[in-house]
Design an enzyme around this catalytic site. Structure first.
Site, PDB file in Angstrom:
ATOM      1  N   TYR A  74      13.152   8.940  -6.323  1.00  0.00           N
ATOM      2  CA  TYR A  74      13.969   8.390  -5.564  1.00  0.00           C
ATOM      3  C   TYR A  74      14.678   9.336  -4.712  1.00  0.00           C
ATOM      4  CZ  TYR A  74      14.523   3.950  -8.296  1.00  0.00           C
ATOM      5  OH  TYR A  74      14.314   2.532  -8.931  1.00  0.00           O
ATOM      6  N   LYS A 107       7.131   5.011  -9.520  1.00  0.00           N
ATOM      7  CA  LYS A 107       8.072   4.015  -8.761  1.00  0.00           C
ATOM      8  C   LYS A 107       8.765   4.322  -7.651  1.00  0.00           C
ATOM      9  CE  LYS A 107      11.590   1.007 -10.942  1.00  0.00           C
ATOM     10  NZ  LYS A 107      12.738   1.129  -9.807  1.00  0.00           N
TER      11      LYS A 107
END
Lengths: 268, 268, 268, 268, 268
Positions: free
Chosen positions: A132, A166
């Site tokens: 992220y 992810k």
């Protein structure tokens, strides 16, 4: 197709008001079993108290770190609250780790990740990295969903040793403040393909973010898979609706994913 | 029904001026025995010097961390001053830990808590978490007693592995600055029930805070138990009065608690 | 002649747009083999997934630390993301370490390097130090390529125990803000020779930086070797062009290096 | 009756100009022997080089931490410079530790003290805590000698596990900025008695501070002992005069202390 | 008579321009042998690569910490870059440590020094402390060479366990901002004698600083020795001249030192 359930810690119980049953971790684990998910991701407290009774029915990704949304996110760091040893003890099939690429506390984050990677390798445990982009530098360079930021985050996770990455869907229209050549807008499929390539042999799964319309989510899923994604990891888009609706939507996603080969060809 | 006695460290001896006998830890341990409490919580210095002579008469919750009210509470952290090993050595039945949810030093807190959880699990020692929203971010989001803050704190403690969560009564009227859907006022029983649900299988005990009228405390106790609380943990409301009054009031509380089943039904 | 491949982490995938094949670590390892390089430097994630199939064909320098360009570089620190133990396990012939000489976080850097040096010595593993002047103090003293800064960085690496020192070409015209006697401009060959002398018995390799014209790179290479350099370590100047061009240019560099003795005479 | 000799570190050699002989640690140890003190407190450097030749003649309290007065005292922390293991090796009968109650670095201090307490308990070594209120929060709340601050500091030390607490005389007239009920002035004997009570079973010794008139010191000593103090710990009031005067004054103090019982009755 | 050679790290190669041969550590070790020095002090990188061939010919003081002059010196800390274990392995006779007395990072420095002292004692290795007053508090109190600062630094090193203390010559005219009684000017010999007394049984050697005239250096040497110094530790005043001049000047210094007894009488 993974079911992430760390929002109670990351966002607080406010995510459960649309479907109060989702506040109960036991409900989520059962949903993962019934919906045929390939894994459910949760924190250690929930895993310890709710996973054992369903062990063997759905794989567990033990999320090793986390934070609340309360303290300022100018320089976030997601501290470890569990260990690879916990994952082994609880019968997990993988561990999850949130890496805040670009944070002013990135150096601490890398150092912390190193200990996780070393432990995971010693136990043969794959690592799923929530890659992220975050922090004020990222905000100044197109924001956390810009193609630049997502591409860089995927690469960073892979260089540091992730097995699965992810990421959010990259937004190629966010070009303000990004370095060359990201200031030239490309198509979304091109951006997704570039992110997948940047991750090398690490598998890439795309997350869903806040709840969107079914149609939008299904379209994005197809785009991601067409561009080489390994799968998707959707939480709120699954469990922020009632039980039967959740299962129905999961089945639609499964149908899409089934059309793609399980193992990507090696690009090299 | 627990008797907490960490105020001498957290607030200083000023809490003992209403009943000077309460400055003596020996007096408190005897009170816990006579009042039929299910546990007394204290710091290591007091436990070492005053608990041994009453060991076996009342369970000990060794409080492992603490701070004074003196340094600024903008970014509080409650450092460890004792270990799970101390708890084992002193014959404690549980350990206590203060977690400041929302503090700018939350990352350090989570990391510290992780070591406590790991040690406690290795020794089969339950963990009671004082789940306290604190810090400037919390002040900006409804304050430390808002429903939002208390609900989030209970959830956070459970996600990190608490067995028992100690929280303040949530105040559903504190809606300024909180995120949706907490900006919509609910009833106190609804808020209490939500907090209990957020904690999953972790037991929830409510603390009393500063001394209030007997009637107010008894009403709140009934409300909490009706909404699914496991019990209460009152300190100043017990020992900031003379000895016989303390025992009389403890008996009233015990009567209320006795009307509720010992073990909650599993919500799932 | 070394091929460094840590730009994906240090600069992000933007370095791969000139030649997209270079995003694939497998391509780079093959290029190093085909180009006859004396070593390829990469991070642990890439080394683990891409080096094994070419082990024995080209030596591996496992880069042990790294950072992204995102967080502010006012006080950079490059945290460890791998260990000497990883290097041993992966069959590396040397480890690489970026030392930011002059950074406000230099004290942490030195402390971190000490652990690497101790581990490397225990395993008989040579250390290549990326000796990079950085931080606001360096900016105020001629900048990161000034003769003063590069000379000091090379010396610092040698004093701390480097076996090989990787530095940028010193720029003797950057004299603003530097201390005596660096404020007197010298010739580039004099500056290069001084840097080589400052490094004592540590070998000195010069890096190439951003892609330049072939002629400029070849000239600089000759200058460096004439002044006593041990070799060069060029990345973007190699792989930011297509495959056959890369090999052709590598051959030209190899021809130059072959004209110099392998082992320098001891200056003492 | 203890003789503290850590002023060379805490204040620097300026404390020795009134009696230059006092700069010599050997002189101080002899003075402690001749004056019949119950212990001499010093840092490890002095203890190692000067205590051995008098071992067995006067007990040693090895002071484990210390600081100089030079860096700003806004957020002081007294770092460890010796270990309990050093104390054992040097034949000490107790260890000393300065705890800065209220400092912004209090969390680090508590954490550091925890390691000392654990080690001391493992070796059966009593701990004397210099319980000193310090830092900007303390300055805002009556200052470091206010009854509030001293009472809180004594309690804090006891809660954390001190066996002996060393505090300054409380000043009950310092009521500006202190919380209730400390804003009501009490008599000095009442304040002293409260401090002694707050320390529970930890023994309380009062320090002397800067040199005062003999009469003032003797009066304060009687007040402290009347209120339940265990003893006194005076340094500059002893050795900032010539040798024979030091011994004469120590004898006067000993006479006062001899009038009180050695072991306090347990208040419980 | 010691020869310090840590300037390449502390000041950078600029110190070698007066005599370029001095950039070569091998030259310095030979100079130490030929000049009859009692020890040569250097960092681990130089010691590893250049000392072995002269081991046994001149004692080695392995300098364990160091910094560059680049980062701001407002709150300096000199991090460890080598261990006592390195010193043992390299055949050193002592270890050297720079202690920045008065720095805002003093607490870290003391903590770091404690580990060095403990290791050194475990290996029977004497510790030479570079006791240097530094930081903004020192600048405000007469500066780093004031009698106050040097006296305090010598004392601090001794209290913390130094065996030999290296200080600059105290300047008794620097009285602005210093506490009593240092605001009264004394003679240089008085100041030097006080510094020697403050160090107790730790031996005191005076450093030379930047290159000065031969006459000034010789005069200062005599003054220091008259006042009780153990010796001198001059670097730039030795090797910032050509080889034969270095040896001639070292001989002059040796002649002065030979007039004083090797072992000081114990002042006690």
């Amino acid at each position: 197709m993974f079911l992430p359930y760390d929002q109670g810690l990351e966002h607080g119980p406010r995510d459960f008001f649309r479907n109060p049953a989702a506040a109960d971790p036991s409900y989520i684990v059962r949903l993962a079993v019934e919906g045929g998910f390939n894994g459910v991701a949760m924190q250690v407290g929930n895993a310890e108290k709710f996973y054992a009774e369903h062990a063997g029915q759905v794989p567990l990704i033990l999320k090793l770190n986390g934070r609340t949304e309360l303290p300022s996110a100018d320089a976030p760091l997601s501290p470890l609250n569990a260990s690879v040893g916990d994952a082994v003890r609880l019968g997990a099939d993988a561990v999850g780790y949130t890496l805040y690429v670009g944070s002013a506390r990135q150096a601490e984050d890398f150092a912390q990740f190193r200990t996780v990677r070393a432990d995971a390798e010693a136990h043969g445990m794959p690592i799923v990295v929530w890659a992220y982009p975050r922090g004020s530098a990222v905000q100044a360079a197109g924001g956390q969903d810009s193609f630049y930021a997502v591409d860089y985050a995927a690469r960073t996770a892979a260089e540091l040793g992730a097995d699965v990455v992810k990421v959010n869907f990259p937004d190629p229209t966010a070009t303000t403040g990004v370095p060359e050549p990201y200031d030239l807008e490309v198509s979304t499929p091109q951006a997704v393909a570039s992110v997948v390539a940047s991750a090398g042999r690490a598998l890439v799964v795309f997350s869903g973010g806040a709840k969107a319309s079914d149609k939008a989510v299904l379209t994005r899923t197809r785009e991601a898979m067409d561009a080489g994604a390994t799968g998707v990891i959707y939480g709120r888009n699954i469990w922020q609706r009632d039980h039967d609706e959740s299962l129905r939507f999961a089945a639609q996603l499964r149908d899409i994913l089934a059309r793609y080969p399980t193992v990507r060809e090696d690009p090299s």
